[in-house]
Structures are given as C-alpha cells and as structure tokens.
Design a protein around this motif. Structure first.
Motif, PDB file in Angstrom:
ATOM      1  N   LEU A 469       4.302 -24.836  43.758  1.00 20.82           N
ATOM      2  CA  LEU A 469       5.280 -23.739  43.771  1.00 20.82           C
ATOM      3  C   LEU A 469       5.726 -23.394  42.361  1.00 20.82           C
ATOM      4  O   LEU A 469       5.862 -22.209  42.011  1.00 20.82           O
ATOM      5  N   LEU A 473       5.162 -19.509  40.780  1.00 23.98           N
ATOM      6  CA  LEU A 473       6.230 -18.546  40.469  1.00 23.98           C
ATOM      7  C   LEU A 473       5.900 -17.643  39.272  1.00 23.98           C
ATOM      8  O   LEU A 473       6.109 -16.418  39.347  1.00 23.98           O
ATOM      9  N   LEU A 476       3.768 -14.500  40.070  1.00 29.51           N
ATOM     10  CA  LEU A 476       4.297 -13.364  40.816  1.00 29.51           C
ATOM     11  C   LEU A 476       4.487 -12.177  39.885  1.00 29.51           C
ATOM     12  O   LEU A 476       4.671 -12.332  38.671  1.00 29.51           O
ATOM     13  N   TYR A 481      10.963 -11.095  39.891  1.00 24.57           N
ATOM     14  CA  TYR A 481      11.699 -12.171  39.227  1.00 24.57           C
ATOM     15  C   TYR A 481      13.197 -12.082  39.474  1.00 24.57           C
ATOM     16  O   TYR A 481      13.875 -13.105  39.594  1.00 24.57           O
ATOM     17  N   ILE A 484      14.297 -12.909  43.567  1.00 24.56           N
ATOM     18  CA  ILE A 484      14.132 -14.177  44.265  1.00 24.56           C
ATOM     19  C   ILE A 484      15.069 -15.238  43.703  1.00 24.56           C
ATOM     20  O   ILE A 484      15.517 -15.169  42.549  1.00 24.56           O
ATOM     21  N   CYS A 486      14.847 -19.577  44.072  1.00 23.81           N
ATOM     22  CA  CYS A 486      13.997 -20.650  44.577  1.00 23.81           C
ATOM     23  C   CYS A 486      14.732 -21.981  44.460  1.00 23.81           C
ATOM     24  O   CYS A 486      15.243 -22.319  43.387  1.00 23.81           O
ATOM     25  N   LEU A 511      13.194 -16.312  34.315  1.00 22.37           N
ATOM     26  CA  LEU A 511      12.588 -16.938  35.481  1.00 22.37           C
ATOM     27  C   LEU A 511      13.169 -18.325  35.713  1.00 22.37           C
ATOM     28  O   LEU A 511      13.366 -18.737  36.866  1.00 22.37           O
ATOM     29  N   ARG A 514      16.027 -18.527  37.940  1.00 21.70           N
ATOM     30  CA  ARG A 514      15.813 -18.248  39.369  1.00 21.70           C
ATOM     31  C   ARG A 514      15.409 -19.508  40.155  1.00 21.70           C
ATOM     32  O   ARG A 514      15.275 -19.454  41.372  1.00 21.70           O
ATOM     33  N   LEU A 515      15.188 -20.614  39.461  1.00 19.71           N
ATOM     34  CA  LEU A 515      14.723 -21.845  40.098  1.00 19.71           C
ATOM     35  C   LEU A 515      15.746 -22.954  39.911  1.00 19.71           C
ATOM     36  O   LEU A 515      16.240 -23.181  38.797  1.00 19.71           O
ATOM     37  N   ALA A 587       0.858 -17.911  45.461  1.00 20.48           N
ATOM     38  CA  ALA A 587       1.529 -16.725  44.909  1.00 20.48           C
ATOM     39  C   ALA A 587       1.201 -15.486  45.740  1.00 20.48           C
ATOM     40  O   ALA A 587       2.076 -14.638  45.980  1.00 20.48           O
TER      41      ALA A 587
END
Length: 968
Positions: A469, A473, A476, A481, A484, A486, A511, A514-515, A587
């Motif tokens: 995963l 990411l 994508l 970006y 999402i 995650c 990015l 986002r995680l 993806a």
C-alpha cells in the motif's frame, strides 16, 4: 411434444435469422419474453410455462447439447411414476467431466452443490451412483422435467428470492416438502457448457437468502457418514453422532491453549468460542498460555480461569529434553483433571503431544497457512519431526479455510482434518459500533467530509505486506492526493515497521500528510466506521477476521487472493483482487474505486449479503461444540460424571470401542517401529492396499503383460491359474496377508485349490473378506495373525503359499520365510507379487531426480496438486505416522528369498517411476478414450521399461515370482 424456444431479448443477427426460419416449423415455436427489469431466469421460465399447454414441461438450457437419442423417453418414463415431481439428467462438461449428477445439500459449507462434479464421466463413483437412478433432494434446471400443473400449483420457481441462483434447488426442496421426489436419470446424458451464455456471477442476496432459509436442512438422501467436504461421497470418519435430549448433558472440562492473549485473530477467535460456549453452560473452559496479555483480564471478567507459565520448550532442541519437558508440563497442569485439550494454532503443538501422552482427547485448531515443511525448523530437526507427528494425534485438526487444509493435505494420514470457517459475532460488532457514529469517528480522526478513507488494519509485519500500500500510494494520480486519507492500523516496533517508516519519509510532504501509521489498538471500531475502502495486503492468510469485520461495516474491499480469502470475498461483487507484491495492480484497483463512487456503493451494499452467505458465529460455535462433544465421548475416563447426567448417544453403523490405555502404556516412549500403530492403520483402512498407479486401465494392461512375461494382458492371477499352472490341481493353499480376500475368493472360484487358509492381522479386513466370500458362494478359511510373531501347525503341509503385497510389511523377514519354507511340501510352490524397492518408499537420489525431471515436464493442468513443484520423499516420521510397517525391509526381500527358495519365475513389472509419480498427476486426464492422455501414459510406461532394460538404469520396484523351496 412441442419445442418452445424462449427468446429473451436476443440481439444476435444470426440467432434472429434462425428464429425466423424455424418459427413456422411444426412443433417448434419461438416465444418472446422480455426482461422486466434485471435478468430473472426464474420469472422468464414461469411466464413461459404459463403460456404453454402440455402435460409436462422440460426446462433445457441453451448451452446444452443432446448426445443420445433416448434421453427424453427415459426422463418421461420416470416422470410418469407416481409421486415423482421432477426428473434431472446426467450433464457432462465438454472435457468429459461430470457437471451434474443430482444435487446434494450441505456442500460448500452449508449451501448446495452437484454430486460427482468434476469427476470423469467414466468414473462411476461411490456405489456407481453417478450411473444409478436414484432420488436426490433436487436436480438442476439446466435439464429438468416436471409436470406442468404441479409446477403451477407450487407457484413455479421462486422468482422473488432466487431470480438466477438456487431457484431449481428451492423448487426441488419444496417438491419434497409436498411429498414428491426428484429423480436423477443417468441414461439421459447431455453436454452442458455451464455459464457460456450468462456467466457465473451469482447475486449475493440470493446466496445469503438460500443459506439462511435452508440453514438447518439435512439432506435426506445423503448418508450422514459421508463427507460434505467435496462432491464425491467420501467416508467421513466420526466417532459419534450426538442427540441431546436433556438439558443435563455432561459439561466437558476443556483446557483451551492460546498462542497469545492479544486482541488479534486467533486468540480473539478462541476467546469468543470459549465465552459463548461457557455462557451457554456447554463447556467449562480453563485457559492456558505462555504469554500474558490484555485478553487475560477479559477472560477473568467472564469468570474463566487463566493459567500463565513460561514456555516449556525454551532453549530445548533435543528430543530427549523435549520429552522430559512435556511430561513435566502434563504433571504440572494436572492434565488428568480435563476431559479435552483444545490447542489453538501450530505454536501449541506441544500441548497436542502433552494430551497424547496423558491419553486426553485433543482438538487442534490450525490458523496458519505457512508451509508445514519449514514451519517448525527453528525448533531443531528432532522436535520439528515430532511436531509433524502431532497431526495424527487429535480427534480433529480444524482448519479455518479449505485452502489451508489443502496445503496440509500430505499430513492427513489419519483422515482427521476438517474445516470450520470462522464466523463473525455480529452482535458484538454492533454493540461496539453503537457507541460511536460514522460522523463522530471521522471527526475524532480529523477527516473532512469529502475525503475518502482507505483503511489497512492488521499487525504490521512482513506477512501482512503493508509495504504494498505504501508503494501504491505514490502511483496514484496526483488529483487524488488531496482527496484521500490512508490509515495503516496495527504498528508495533520491528525492523519491518522501521522499513515502512523509511519509505513514508521519502514521500513528498503533501502525500506524507495523507498517511497515518497507527499503533496496535483494540479500539478498531472508529477506523472501520470512518473508512470508505478496506485494503488487505497480506502474503499469507487463512481466513482473516479483518475481512469479515470490513464486510460487517459494509466496506468495499481490495485484497490479495491468498489462501482462504477467495472463500470470503466475491470478486467484482464486493471486492477486487490484486497480486501480492504488485503495487501497480493495487494502485489500479484503488483508482477504480476512487473514480467510481457507484461501484464503491455497489460493493458496500453487497458486503452485508456476502457476509450473510458465510458461516455465522452461531453456526461456527455449534460446529466446534459438536467436535468437542464427540472428542469428549471417546475419552475412556472422562472427568465429568457421565452416569449422573444421562446422554443419548447414537453410534454410527459400526461399533467403536475406545481403547483402554494403561498407565504403563502412557509412560513408555514409543518404540522405533510401532506395531500397534501399523495395526491401527489397517483396522481403519482395510481397503488401503490398492495402489493408485495400477488402478489406471492403461497402466494395468501394461503391468499384466509384464507380469505374464509379455504373453497376455489377462489379469495376472488368472494368467497364473489358467495358463502357467494349467492342468495342475492343488489340495491345500495358504495365503499370508489376504487383506479383504479378493485374490483368495478368485482362486476359490477358479478351483485353484481344494482348501484355502487365509491369514491377515486386520480384523476389519477379515470381516469384509468373510462377507464377500459368503456372497460369492465360496469357502475360504480366514484367520487373524501377526506375521512378525505367528506360528503355523508343523503337522499341516501346503502345496501352495501365496503373498500379494503383504511381504513388504513384514519386519521379521527371516523368521517369516523360514516358517513358509517349512510349511510347504517339498514339491510346493510359493507365489509372491511384491514391492521390493526402497525401504519405507524413501527413494534414492537418482530415482527422485528422474521422477522430478518428468514431473516438471508435466503441465500444471495434468497435476493433481498434491505436490506443487516437485516430488519430495516422505520423512521416516511421516511413514511411521501413517503405517510403520510400510516397506519396512523391502530391499531385503529378494536376497532373503534366494536363501530359502529357488526362483522358477521372475517377472519384474516396473513401478520405479509410475508408482511414485502417478499420485502427483490428475488421474482423470489419463483414462481410455483420451488420445493425449493415453499417449502420455504410454510414453511414461515405455520410458520406465527402457530404464529397466539398459545397464545402469533403474531396477524394477515390483516383481512377480514363482518359487520352489530349497532342500537343506
């Protein structure tokens, strides 16, 4: 008759042209019926039946092909019998395998399936049922004949609940409820190209509805002693069937051994079973674990005792110290106070062994899907070998997925493997989630309303594959970006966790934000509630709990299709599959769901129906309870007081007396070669002597020709009697190792000897032999003896001695051959048909190399799947675990024979290649009539023959000999 073709919105020009051509033909008409919304097979047929006017209606799929002329007259003949409500046909795939031979209820974990599916059409199966007219619970509507008025009276197919799937099964079940029978007619044989016109995609709502509606149905036409693990009517060895008629049933004391006390898959699975069954008063559990954890408090809150101690095998690598530790552990735990030991996961193999040493029934629950060949390697070779031995000891080894059981198939020497799919406690899940709403969960996690949340939940480790995963990411499109969020939940300190953190550190800041990596937590509900897409990246899983939880929270799923996951997730219905370690594929799957909110919503809505089609929590716990109860009643000394709580026990067709194990037997270590184990194997497998390779007709012809020295393809024993010994009459014959008496009965029928005395050490085999001899109308005297210790009356002399496939089970060869020599008249004969190859069938390096070179040339489509990439010799421990007498001194048979006997006839007939290779191949691919299969098997036979003939080739592993006693 009248042929009515139902035109359901056909748009192919050639089809329409054909309809126009035949519509005016006498007795043929085309009936146009359009869909009223979605395609509804049941409704279309119901409307068609209402518009025709005949006594009977035959439903026939457009992907079928008639292959014999009398098919319909046969079906109508049975349909006209009183009480018959439906008649079905024998349907064959184009590759000559069976598609339908009647419908059985309970296959596929509580659903319905087709009898003998995928077996070869020439394989008639159990009691030749695939070619026998008999009643079934239902027959398939691909070719189904039924009285029209009866069909209308019952309301036709259920077009509301079963529009496409299970409508024919449901119709058959309703017929039976009204007193009508569904008849399978094997003489009506058709080709069926199943799924050609519409495909296979069943509506999960229909599957769920069928499962719930018929959850408690027991098939009245399927013997409960037969297995529902497959469609082939195999025997299911079970000790008891219990009928509880009292609330005062005994409550077994169960020691439940967990690998951990964490809120993770296997430990939580055990916790839920223990609490459920304890709360219902069905078991009295005590928990044992070598690691403490938060589940301990949860157990104790439920009033369940927990025992924590250090691992008994710490720093032990030799068998001697292991045995001492196991004995000490059993004594410390006072194992005798328990009626049953439940060992959870492979890690607790030592508790299986401990239970065995104390003669306590055991159940072993295997969750792991790692290769068994290497799983225990870290324990040292001696203890690892003992761990594999442990698979033979439990009453049941319970796997949680069919795929995992299949992986361990080679260890199922005692036929004690079974599968119980995990069930999700929906009430527990709802109770947890009721404390929080989706909005509250997203607010707590600071998720914006328009953000799409991707959730991956599970212990962060190499096996779970979270790296996929993280690598997917950045692949994508950048447009996603900022849309999402995650969450990877389940982090714990490790090298793998550090590697993930390093990969994330390389992300661009926008990015990286986002995680979120979240540490392990039992509070997972808020993450499920907040999520929009669930991802599973595991490399190895059996039947993961998180997948079921994701479905319980109505989430669309993207997952790897490893092991048991395809048994949970329906691709293109509630999820998507991607290949492990292929982040590009992952993806693409994520992108597909991000771009298609409607598809995301469709998968989400289907999730609850897919979950409902699986094993429920109640069904799962009930299945475990039944196995616990069965295991409890095989204990000769149960702790619970049975006499004060009467229980009705309905035994199976055979009487089984549990063995009484003395204290001395418990404490004495196993001998190197355990004769009782060999005897037990033959008592429970009386017909096991048949070799797979000679069951093939093509191979059998060649083998018989070799056994006769090239003279004939006649069955070898007939050739001996009718040709080799033609004109000779014998008075007395002794057969040593007669098994179920096939040879002895044939010799009696052909008048080979006036009197036949036959010996074997398996009472089960002899029971079958006596019964078959009586039915054949011949006189054979059957006796039970152990050939390692037996003696014969020295005053009785025989003209003939006979051994077929038994001599290689004798350890005391010198003594045995001396007794046979003394028992024969000076002019007598000794006939042997015997395996004389490698001891224990553990072949030499060169032989294994030749087998594997041939096996690797075989396409995967003709492999049986028993061994995936290569043939592997059994270990000595595996041989002992199955039948310790197997080929115990086979290499010495010929040298010892030459000491006691002169060889009059020696005909080797091969087996050095085909005997070990044939079980690795799909037998259905090599039957007579298939030119490719016949050619391939003949090439293998010829190759084996060449290797036997050339200097330095391979010796024959089997031979037929006629011997004369030497004079000393």
């Amino acid at each position: 008759y009248q042929v009515v073709i139902v035109d359901n919105e056909s748009d192919d020009s050639k089809t329409l042209e054909y309809f126009n051509k035949i519509n005016s033909t006498e007795k043929i008409s085309v009936l146009k019926i359009a869909n009223q919304g979605k395609f509804n097979f049941a409704a279309i047929n119901n409307r068609a039946v209402a518009q025709v006017n005949t006594d009977y209606v035959l439903f026939l799929n457009n992907d079928t092909e008639v292959i014999n002329s009398h098919w319909l007259s046969q079906m109508v003949g049975y349909a006209q019998m009183l009480g018959v409500g439906a008649v079905g046909a024998r349907l064959i795939y184009p590759d000559d395998r069976i598609q339908h031979a009647g419908i059985l209820h309970g296959l596929h974990h509580g659903l319905a399936g087709h009898a003998f599916k995928l077996s070869h059409r020439q394989d008639f199966g159990y009691l030749a049922y695939s070619k026998v007219v008999r009643n079934y619970s239902a027959v398939t509507a691909a070719c189904l004949l039924t009285p029209r008025q009866l069909f209308l009276d019952l309301g036709g197919f259920n077009q509301t609940d079963f529009a496409v799937a299970y409508n024919d099964v449901d119709y058959g079940y309703r017929l039976f409820e009204q007193g009508y029978q569904s008849v399978y007619c094997p003489e009506a044989e058709l080709i069926h190209r199943e799924g050609t016109s519409r495909g296979y995609k069943d509506d999960p709502k229909e599957v769920a509805k069928f499962r719930r509606q018929y959850a408690n149905k027991i098939d009245p036409f399927y013997n409960p002693n037969l297995s529902l693990d497959n469609e082939w009517f195999q025997i299911q060895p079970r000790r008891y069937q219990l009928k509880s008629i009292s609330n005062n049933a005994p409550i077994p004391k169960v020691l439940m051994c967990s690998n951990a006390l964490e809120y993770t898959g296997a430990p939580l699975h055990q916790f839920e079973i223990a609490v459920k069954l304890a709360s219902e008063g069905k078991i009295e559990p005590t928990i044992f674990c070598v690691n403490d954890g938060p589940l301990r408090y949860a157990y104790e809150q439920q009033g369940i005792r927990v025992i924590i101690r250090e691992h008994p095998l710490a720093n032990l690598y030799q068998r001697e110290t292991y045995d001492t530790a196991i004995q000490a552990l059993g004594k410390e735990l006072q194992l005798e106070q328990f009626d049953l030991v439940y060992a959870n996961t492979l890690e607790n193999f030592f508790m299986v062994d401990c239970a065995k040493q104390k003669a306590i029934p055991c159940v072993w629950n295997v969750h792991e899907s790692e290769p068994w060949q290497t799983y225990f390697d870290g324990l040292g070779s001696e203890i690892a070998a003992r761990a594999l031995d442990c698979f033979q000891f439990p009453y049941r080894v319970i796997f949680v997925a069919d795929a995992t059981r299949n992986l361990y198939h080679s260890l199922n020497s005692h036929h004690n493997f079974t599968v119980i799919h995990n069930g999700l406690d929906i009430q527990r899940l709802l109770k947890t989630s009721e404390q929080l709403t989706r909005i509250e969960a997203r607010t707590a996690l600071q998720i914006a309303e328009d953000e799409i949340v991707i959730l991956l939940l599970g212990t962060v480790c190499e096996r779970k594959g979270q790296r996929d995963l993280i690598k997917a990411l950045p692949l994508l499109s950048t447009q996603y970006y900022h849309k999402i969020r995650c969450f990877i939940v389940g982090d714990r300190p490790s090298m793998y966790s550090t590697e993930l953190a390093q990969l994330i550190a390389q992300f661009p800041d926008y990015l990286k934000q986002r995680l979120t990596l979240v540490s392990e937590t039992p509070e997972t509900a808020q993450y499920f509630l907040a999520a929009d897409i669930f991802v599973c990246t595991s490399r190895i899983e059996s039947y993961p709990r998180v997948i079921m939880e994701a479905m319980g929270y109505n989430l669309p799923i993207i997952t790897t299709p490893v092991f048991g996951i395809p048994e949970q997730v329906r691709p293109e219905i509630n999820g998507l599959f991607y290949t492990p370690e292929q982040p590009e594929e992952l993806a693409k799957c994520i992108t597909l769901l991000l771009e298609n909110p409607d598809l995301r919503q469709e998968f989400a809505e289907n999730a609850k129906y897919v979950l409902e089609s699986l094993n429920t929590f109640e069904e799962m716990t009930q299945s475990y309870l039944e196995i616990f109860q069965e295991a409890y009643f095989i204990n000769p000394y149960p702790v619970s007081e049975i006499s004060s709580h009467p229980q009705i026990i309905e035994p199976l067709d055979v009487n089984i007396n549990p063995p009484v194990i003395s204290e001395a037997e418990i404490n004495i270590p196993e001998p190197q070669i355990a004769e009782p184990q060999a005897k037990n194997y033959w008592e429970t497998n009386p017909t096991a002597a048949a070799s797979q390779w000679v069951s093939n007709p093509i191979i059998a012809d060649t083998i018989h020709q070799r056994m006769s020295g090239g003279q004939t393809k006649k069955y070898w024993l007939r050739w001996l009697i009718e040709d080799y010994f033609v004109g000779q009459n014998f008075n007395n014959l002794i057969s040593l190792g007669c098994g179920i008496g096939n040879h002895e009965i044939l010799m009696a029928q052909l008048g080979f000897a006036q009197k036949i005395d036959a010996f074997d050490f398996s009472a089960s085999s002899l029971e079958i032999a006596r019964k078959d001899a009586t039915e054949a109308g011949v006189q054979v005297n059957f006796y039970q003896e152990d050939f390692n210790t037996f003696n014969l009356n020295p005053d009785v002399k025989y003209d003939l001695a006979f051994c077929s496939g038994s001599l290689h089970h004798v350890r005391e060869l010198e003594r045995f051959l001396e007794i046979v020599h003394k028992a024969l008249n000076p002019q007598g004969y000794f006939i042997i048909n015997e395996y004389v190859g490698a001891n224990y069938c553990i072949y030499n390096k060169r032989q294994v190399e030749i087998i594997n070179r041939l096996y690797q040339c075989s396409h995967k489509l003709i492999r049986s799947g028993i061994m995936e990439n290569k043939f592997i010799n059994p270990s000595i421990h595996q041989v002992f675990a199955t039948d310790p007498s197997e080929a115990v001194r086979s290499e010495l048979i010929l040298p010892f024979i030459e000491y006691y006997f002169d060889i009059e006839l020696f005909n080797p007939f091969g087996g050095a290649i085909l005997h070990p290779l044939y079980p690795l191949l799909d037998h259905n691919q090599f039957l007579p009539g298939d030119p490719k299969g016949e050619t391939l098997i003949k090439l293998l036979l010829e190759f084996e023959q060449i290797l036997m003939e050339i200097p330095g080739g391979l010796e024959s592993d089997f031979c037929l000999c006629v011997l004369r006693p030497k004079r000393f």
